[in-house]
Design a protein around this motif. Structure first.
Motif, PDB file in Angstrom:
ATOM      1  N   LEU A   1       0.715  -1.167  -0.032  1.00 59.20           N
ATOM      2  CA  LEU A   1       0.012  -0.036  -0.014  1.00 59.20           C
ATOM      3  C   LEU A   1       0.722   1.204   0.148  1.00 59.20           C
ATOM      4  CD1 LEU A   1      -2.983   1.084  -0.040  1.00 59.20           C
ATOM      5  CD2 LEU A   1      -2.721   0.852   2.517  1.00 59.20           C
ATOM      6  N   TRP A   2       2.138   1.334   0.878  1.00 58.45           N
ATOM      7  CA  TRP A   2       2.818   2.503   0.764  1.00 58.45           C
ATOM      8  C   TRP A   2       3.474   2.736  -0.640  1.00 58.45           C
ATOM      9  CZ3 TRP A   2       7.839   2.536  -0.482  1.00 58.45           C
ATOM     10  CH2 TRP A   2       8.722   1.395  -0.717  1.00 58.45           C
ATOM     11  N   PHE A   3       3.934   1.704  -1.396  1.00 58.36           N
ATOM     12  CA  PHE A   3       4.352   1.918  -2.945  1.00 58.36           C
ATOM     13  C   PHE A   3       3.218   2.216  -3.530  1.00 58.36           C
ATOM     14  CE2 PHE A   3       5.741   0.369  -6.794  1.00 58.36           C
ATOM     15  CZ  PHE A   3       6.662   1.267  -7.004  1.00 58.36           C
ATOM     16  N   GLN A   4       2.045   1.694  -3.468  1.00 59.45           N
ATOM     17  CA  GLN A   4       0.980   2.212  -4.420  1.00 59.45           C
ATOM     18  C   GLN A   4       0.721   3.609  -3.968  1.00 59.45           C
ATOM     19  OE1 GLN A   4      -2.032  -0.614  -3.196  1.00 59.45           O
ATOM     20  NE2 GLN A   4      -1.872  -1.646  -5.275  1.00 59.45           N
ATOM     21  N   SER A   5       0.414   4.132  -2.762  1.00 55.33           N
ATOM     22  CA  SER A   5       0.504   5.536  -2.680  1.00 55.33           C
ATOM     23  C   SER A   5       1.557   6.415  -3.186  1.00 55.33           C
ATOM     24  CB  SER A   5       0.276   5.854  -1.314  1.00 55.33           C
ATOM     25  OG  SER A   5       1.668   5.692  -0.439  1.00 55.33           O
ATOM     26  N   LEU A   6       2.634   5.969  -3.515  1.00 54.55           N
ATOM     27  CA  LEU A   6       3.466   6.869  -4.330  1.00 54.55           C
ATOM     28  C   LEU A   6       3.263   6.947  -5.759  1.00 54.55           C
ATOM     29  CD1 LEU A   6       7.105   6.005  -2.276  1.00 54.55           C
ATOM     30  CD2 LEU A   6       5.457   7.767  -1.899  1.00 54.55           C
ATOM     31  N   VAL A   7       2.868   5.816  -6.194  1.00 55.73           N
ATOM     32  CA  VAL A   7       2.419   5.800  -7.701  1.00 55.73           C
ATOM     33  C   VAL A   7       1.354   6.464  -7.832  1.00 55.73           C
ATOM     34  CG1 VAL A   7       1.775   4.154  -9.473  1.00 55.73           C
ATOM     35  CG2 VAL A   7       3.598   3.399  -7.953  1.00 55.73           C
ATOM     36  N   VAL A   8       0.426   6.445  -7.012  1.00 56.54           N
ATOM     37  CA  VAL A   8      -0.773   7.595  -7.254  1.00 56.54           C
ATOM     38  C   VAL A   8      -0.446   8.924  -7.186  1.00 56.54           C
ATOM     39  CG1 VAL A   8      -3.082   8.136  -5.939  1.00 56.54           C
ATOM     40  CG2 VAL A   8      -2.583   5.853  -6.353  1.00 56.54           C
ATOM     41  N   LEU A   9       0.393   9.119  -6.175  1.00 56.33           N
ATOM     42  CA  LEU A   9       0.999  10.736  -6.287  1.00 56.33           C
ATOM     43  C   LEU A   9       1.896  10.866  -7.499  1.00 56.33           C
ATOM     44  CD1 LEU A   9       2.444  10.969  -2.454  1.00 56.33           C
ATOM     45  CD2 LEU A   9       0.422  12.088  -3.558  1.00 56.33           C
ATOM     46  N   GLU A  10       2.413   9.974  -8.016  1.00 53.94           N
ATOM     47  CA  GLU A  10       3.043  10.295  -9.324  1.00 53.94           C
ATOM     48  C   GLU A  10       2.117  10.293 -10.513  1.00 53.94           C
ATOM     49  OE1 GLU A  10       6.427   7.508 -12.273  1.00 53.94           O
ATOM     50  OE2 GLU A  10       5.927   6.887 -10.344  1.00 53.94           O
ATOM     51  N   LEU A  11       1.137   9.514 -10.452  1.00 55.97           N
ATOM     52  CA  LEU A  11       0.051   9.582 -11.811  1.00 55.97           C
ATOM     53  C   LEU A  11      -0.503  11.127 -11.431  1.00 55.97           C
ATOM     54  CD1 LEU A  11      -1.225   6.074 -11.726  1.00 55.97           C
ATOM     55  CD2 LEU A  11      -0.041   7.286 -13.500  1.00 55.97           C
ATOM     56  N   CYS A  12      -1.078  11.521 -10.271  1.00 54.82           N
ATOM     57  CA  CYS A  12      -1.823  12.488 -10.022  1.00 54.82           C
ATOM     58  C   CYS A  12      -1.172  14.081 -10.013  1.00 54.82           C
ATOM     59  CB  CYS A  12      -2.755  12.340  -8.679  1.00 54.82           C
ATOM     60  SG  CYS A  12      -3.745  11.009  -8.814  1.00 54.82           S
ATOM     61  N   PHE A  13       0.079  13.953  -9.505  1.00 53.61           N
ATOM     62  CA  PHE A  13       0.885  15.240  -9.403  1.00 53.61           C
ATOM     63  C   PHE A  13       2.140  15.247 -10.150  1.00 53.61           C
ATOM     64  CE2 PHE A  13      -1.517  14.826  -5.294  1.00 53.61           C
ATOM     65  CZ  PHE A  13      -2.307  15.604  -5.350  1.00 53.61           C
ATOM     66  N   GLN A  14       2.844  14.298 -10.315  1.00 56.55           N
ATOM     67  CA  GLN A  14       3.986  14.251 -10.983  1.00 56.55           C
ATOM     68  C   GLN A  14       3.849  14.117 -12.576  1.00 56.55           C
ATOM     69  OE1 GLN A  14       7.074  11.676  -9.906  1.00 56.55           O
ATOM     70  NE2 GLN A  14       6.727  11.877  -7.897  1.00 56.55           N
ATOM     71  N   LEU A  15       3.018  13.522 -13.227  1.00 56.00           N
ATOM     72  CA  LEU A  15       2.678  13.185 -14.347  1.00 56.00           C
ATOM     73  C   LEU A  15       2.029  14.711 -15.260  1.00 56.00           C
ATOM     74  CD1 LEU A  15       2.452  11.405 -16.984  1.00 56.00           C
ATOM     75  CD2 LEU A  15       0.254  10.761 -16.185  1.00 56.00           C
ATOM     76  N   PRO A  16       1.204  15.265 -14.513  1.00 56.73           N
ATOM     77  CA  PRO A  16       0.968  16.487 -15.086  1.00 56.73           C
ATOM     78  C   PRO A  16       2.224  17.607 -15.088  1.00 56.73           C
ATOM     79  CG  PRO A  16      -0.500  15.963 -13.653  1.00 56.73           C
ATOM     80  CD  PRO A  16       0.287  15.142 -13.353  1.00 56.73           C
ATOM     81  N   PHE A  17       2.878  17.388 -14.144  1.00 60.04           N
ATOM     82  CA  PHE A  17       4.270  18.257 -14.078  1.00 60.04           C
ATOM     83  C   PHE A  17       5.222  17.918 -15.220  1.00 60.04           C
ATOM     84  CE2 PHE A  17       8.591  18.612 -12.910  1.00 60.04           C
ATOM     85  CZ  PHE A  17       8.864  20.146 -13.127  1.00 60.04           C
ATOM     86  N   PHE A  18       5.357  16.670 -15.659  1.00 61.13           N
ATOM     87  CA  PHE A  18       6.253  16.336 -16.568  1.00 61.13           C
ATOM     88  C   PHE A  18       5.676  16.828 -17.985  1.00 61.13           C
ATOM     89  CE2 PHE A  18       6.410  11.698 -14.250  1.00 61.13           C
ATOM     90  CZ  PHE A  18       7.269  12.216 -13.301  1.00 61.13           C
ATOM     91  N   CYS A  19       4.644  16.751 -18.035  1.00 63.07           N
ATOM     92  CA  CYS A  19       3.954  17.303 -19.574  1.00 63.07           C
ATOM     93  C   CYS A  19       4.191  18.859 -19.383  1.00 63.07           C
ATOM     94  CB  CYS A  19       2.318  17.139 -19.575  1.00 63.07           C
ATOM     95  SG  CYS A  19       2.076  15.517 -19.583  1.00 63.07           S
ATOM     96  N   VAL A  20       4.083  19.569 -18.585  1.00 58.98           N
ATOM     97  CA  VAL A  20       4.446  20.993 -18.399  1.00 58.98           C
ATOM     98  C   VAL A  20       6.057  21.225 -18.655  1.00 58.98           C
ATOM     99  CG1 VAL A  20       4.427  23.016 -16.918  1.00 58.98           C
ATOM    100  CG2 VAL A  20       2.215  21.724 -17.102  1.00 58.98           C
TER     101      VAL A  20
END
Length: 170
Positions: free
Chosen positions: A64-83
């Protein structure tokens, strides 16, 4: 903030463009149903787990701890990658907006912080049997610590594009 140029810009552009692909194609498999992925990406994920004995991606649906990091990656980091790819792909740009500088600082601090428990887990895991496997896994994940830390340092020490130098007049 002055725009990144030369090799620095190209390294960051390649890093963020590839990170979009890895986030959607591989990391997302930890939390998104596998039925959403083509078999070739599932096979690539299985190859990565088998080749590097990655205890996180190999057991992601039970961590679960790793999944929570992946959710953060998808929700917050991924949009930043595009910008980031958008700004870095504009080679004629001389400055970036202060909002992009702030986003780089937030991304760099967040990502480098998340890599600490990830890298620690490789060295503490009973599933990673050999020293060589630990070194390989650390090497595979290390750019995701080093480049965000480098970006954090560059942007935190950069001069903002706009300074609030206006004074109130009476």
């Amino acid at each position: 903030m002055d725009a990144f140029t030369g090799t620095t810009r190209l390294i960051l552009l390649g890093f963020f463009a590839s990170h979009i692909i890895f986030t959607l194609g591989l990391d997302g498999q930890a939390v998104i149903p596998l039925s959403f992925f083509p078999q070739c990406l599932i096979d690539l994920g299985e190859f990565e787990v088998a080749t590097f004995n990655d205890p996180l991606m190999g057991n992601a649906r039970n961590l679960l701890w790793f999944q929570s990091l992946v959710v953060l990656e998808l929700c917050f980091q991924l949009p930043f990658f595009c910008v980031a790819v958008y700004y870095l792909s504009q080679s004629d740009q001389t400055t970036y907006p202060d909002g992009f500088r702030s986003a780089c600082i937030a991304y760099g601090a967040h990502t480098s912080t998340t890599l600490v428990p990830i890298l620690t887990s490789f060295w503490a895991s009973e599933h990673v049997a050999t020293f060589t496997e630990r070194v390989l896994l650390t090497s595979l994940y290390f750019p995701y610590l080093a480049i965000p830390l480098w970006l954090l340092w560059m942007t935190a020490t950069a001069t903002p594009t706009h300074t609030n130098s206006s004074k109130k007049t009476q």
